[in-house]
Design a protein around this motif. Structure first.
Motif, PDB file in Angstrom:
ATOM      1  N   GLY A  99       0.747  -0.962  -0.133  1.00 15.13           N
ATOM      2  CA  GLY A  99      -0.190   0.059   0.003  1.00 15.13           C
ATOM      3  C   GLY A  99       0.806   1.282  -0.217  1.00 15.13           C
ATOM      4  N   LEU A 100       2.089   1.378   0.770  1.00  9.42           N
ATOM      5  CA  LEU A 100       2.909   2.317   0.722  1.00  9.42           C
ATOM      6  C   LEU A 100       3.586   2.496  -0.558  1.00  9.42           C
ATOM      7  N   ALA A 101       3.849   1.629  -1.198  1.00  9.90           N
ATOM      8  CA  ALA A 101       4.463   1.634  -2.445  1.00  9.90           C
ATOM      9  C   ALA A 101       3.455   2.154  -3.601  1.00  9.90           C
ATOM     10  N   VAL A 102       2.227   1.582  -3.476  1.00 10.25           N
ATOM     11  CA  VAL A 102       1.252   1.994  -4.494  1.00 10.25           C
ATOM     12  C   VAL A 102       1.020   3.498  -4.208  1.00 10.25           C
ATOM     13  N   GLY A 103       0.757   3.971  -2.951  1.00  9.69           N
ATOM     14  CA  GLY A 103       0.679   5.483  -2.582  1.00  9.69           C
ATOM     15  C   GLY A 103       2.019   6.345  -3.133  1.00  9.69           C
ATOM     16  N   ILE A 104       3.187   5.801  -2.996  1.00 10.38           N
ATOM     17  CA  ILE A 104       4.189   6.709  -3.446  1.00 10.38           C
ATOM     18  C   ILE A 104       4.082   6.822  -5.226  1.00 10.38           C
ATOM     19  N   CYS A 105       3.986   5.703  -5.598  1.00  7.73           N
ATOM     20  CA  CYS A 105       3.619   5.928  -7.173  1.00  7.73           C
ATOM     21  C   CYS A 105       2.696   6.574  -7.541  1.00  7.73           C
ATOM     22  N   GLY A 106       1.475   6.668  -6.749  1.00  6.25           N
ATOM     23  CA  GLY A 106       0.408   7.379  -7.224  1.00  6.25           C
ATOM     24  C   GLY A 106       0.783   8.897  -6.958  1.00  6.25           C
ATOM     25  N   MET A 107       1.321   9.274  -5.854  1.00  9.16           N
ATOM     26  CA  MET A 107       1.957  10.713  -5.452  1.00  9.16           C
ATOM     27  C   MET A 107       2.679  11.149  -6.599  1.00  9.16           C
ATOM     28  N   GLN A 108       3.722  10.406  -7.000  1.00 14.17           N
ATOM     29  CA  GLN A 108       4.710  10.983  -8.148  1.00 14.17           C
ATOM     30  C   GLN A 108       3.948  10.966  -9.590  1.00 14.17           C
ATOM     31  N   LEU A 109       3.115  10.081  -9.871  1.00 19.19           N
ATOM     32  CA  LEU A 109       2.248   9.940 -11.108  1.00 19.19           C
ATOM     33  C   LEU A 109       1.269  11.562 -10.955  1.00 19.19           C
ATOM     34  N   ILE A 110       0.768  11.901  -9.706  1.00 13.60           N
ATOM     35  CA  ILE A 110      -0.053  13.036  -9.793  1.00 13.60           C
ATOM     36  C   ILE A 110       0.830  14.242  -9.820  1.00 13.60           C
ATOM     37  N   ARG A 111       2.021  14.081  -9.014  1.00 13.43           N
ATOM     38  CA  ARG A 111       2.915  15.282  -9.174  1.00 13.43           C
ATOM     39  C   ARG A 111       3.326  15.564 -10.744  1.00 13.43           C
ATOM     40  N   ASN A 112       3.687  14.363 -11.419  1.00 13.52           N
ATOM     41  CA  ASN A 112       4.119  14.639 -12.609  1.00 13.52           C
ATOM     42  C   ASN A 112       3.134  15.385 -13.652  1.00 13.52           C
ATOM     43  N   ILE A 113       2.061  14.886 -13.687  1.00 12.36           N
ATOM     44  CA  ILE A 113       0.815  15.176 -14.427  1.00 12.36           C
ATOM     45  C   ILE A 113       0.250  16.700 -14.083  1.00 12.36           C
ATOM     46  N   SER A 114       0.596  17.107 -12.822  1.00 10.34           N
ATOM     47  CA  SER A 114       0.019  18.591 -12.368  1.00 10.34           C
ATOM     48  C   SER A 114       0.920  19.503 -12.482  1.00 10.34           C
ATOM     49  N   THR A 115       2.191  19.084 -12.299  1.00  7.00           N
ATOM     50  CA  THR A 115       3.275  20.211 -12.410  1.00  7.00           C
ATOM     51  C   THR A 115       4.436  20.197 -12.983  1.00  7.00           C
ATOM     52  N   ASN A 116       4.709  18.977 -13.915  1.00  3.73           N
ATOM     53  CA  ASN A 116       5.954  19.016 -14.599  1.00  3.73           C
ATOM     54  C   ASN A 116       5.519  19.743 -15.792  1.00  3.73           C
ATOM     55  N   PRO A 117       6.545  20.690 -16.004  1.00 11.79           N
ATOM     56  CA  PRO A 117       6.596  21.705 -17.051  1.00 11.79           C
ATOM     57  C   PRO A 117       6.355  20.937 -18.630  1.00 11.79           C
ATOM     58  N   GLU A 118       6.972  19.745 -18.689  1.00 11.27           N
ATOM     59  CA  GLU A 118       6.956  19.008 -19.970  1.00 11.27           C
ATOM     60  C   GLU A 118       5.712  18.384 -20.404  1.00 11.27           C
ATOM     61  N   VAL A 119       4.923  18.153 -19.376  1.00 12.52           N
ATOM     62  CA  VAL A 119       3.754  17.423 -19.732  1.00 12.52           C
ATOM     63  C   VAL A 119       2.391  18.185 -19.761  1.00 12.52           C
ATOM     64  N   ARG A 120       1.968  18.106 -21.014  1.00 14.79           N
ATOM     65  CA  ARG A 120       0.537  18.790 -21.240  1.00 14.79           C
ATOM     66  C   ARG A 120      -0.402  17.712 -21.225  1.00 14.79           C
ATOM     67  N   VAL A 121      -1.552  17.998 -20.754  1.00 17.35           N
ATOM     68  CA  VAL A 121      -2.476  17.237 -20.519  1.00 17.35           C
ATOM     69  C   VAL A 121      -3.745  17.692 -21.642  1.00 17.35           C
ATOM     70  N   THR A 122      -4.043  19.089 -21.572  1.00 19.23           N
ATOM     71  CA  THR A 122      -5.210  19.542 -22.277  1.00 19.23           C
ATOM     72  C   THR A 122      -4.632  19.872 -23.820  1.00 19.23           C
ATOM     73  N   LYS A 123      -5.377  19.970 -24.725  1.00 16.50           N
ATOM     74  CA  LYS A 123      -5.350  20.194 -26.220  1.00 16.50           C
ATOM     75  C   LYS A 123      -4.606  21.308 -26.588  1.00 16.50           C
ATOM     76  N   GLU A 124      -5.337  22.669 -25.559  1.00 22.31           N
ATOM     77  CA  GLU A 124      -4.681  23.910 -25.855  1.00 22.31           C
ATOM     78  C   GLU A 124      -3.202  24.102 -25.279  1.00 22.31           C
ATOM     79  N   HIS A 125      -2.685  23.183 -24.519  1.00 21.22           N
ATOM     80  CA  HIS A 125      -1.234  23.172 -23.918  1.00 21.22           C
ATOM     81  C   HIS A 125      -0.420  22.387 -24.900  1.00 21.22           C
ATOM     82  N   ARG A 126      -1.190  21.517 -25.317  1.00 21.19           N
ATOM     83  CA  ARG A 126      -0.266  20.868 -26.359  1.00 21.19           C
ATOM     84  C   ARG A 126       0.082  21.460 -27.549  1.00 21.19           C
TER      85      ARG A 126
END
Length: 90
Positions: A19-46
């Motif tokens: 559970g701790l390992a899954v939580g750490i992986c989920g936290m890193q995934l959310i951090r990368n999707i929400s704050t990484n400047p190279e990741v663009r989720v919406t079409k306008e930003h892409r």
């Protein structure tokens, strides 16, 4: 029958560690999707293409954990290591 096999007190540490390992992986995934400047989720930003925003990249890479451990020695127990490795301590 399966609940009696898997819900024993001996497997609780396994559930906790997984559970701790899954939580750490989920936290890193959310951090990368929400704050990484190279990741663009919406079409306008892409459609913006490659941005040369070095300040945003520096802010992302120098997060609070790196700032916390920046001045620390890379040892787990520095006082114990110093006790056993320093010949001047008698």
């Amino acid at each position: 029958m399966a609940a009696n096999r898997w819900l024993r007190p001996e497997v609780y540490p396994l559930f906790a560690s997984v559970g701790l390992a899954v939580g750490i992986c989920g936290m890193q995934l959310i951090r990368n999707i929400s704050t990484n400047p190279e990741v663009r989720v919406t079409k306008e930003h892409r459609t913006a293409g490659i941005l040369d925003n070095h300040a945003e990249g520096e802010k992302y890479s120098q997060h609070f954990v790196r700032k916390f451990v920046r001045g620390k020695t890379p040892q787990i127990m520095p006082s114990l290591n110093k006790f056993f490795s320093d010949p001047n301590l008698d």
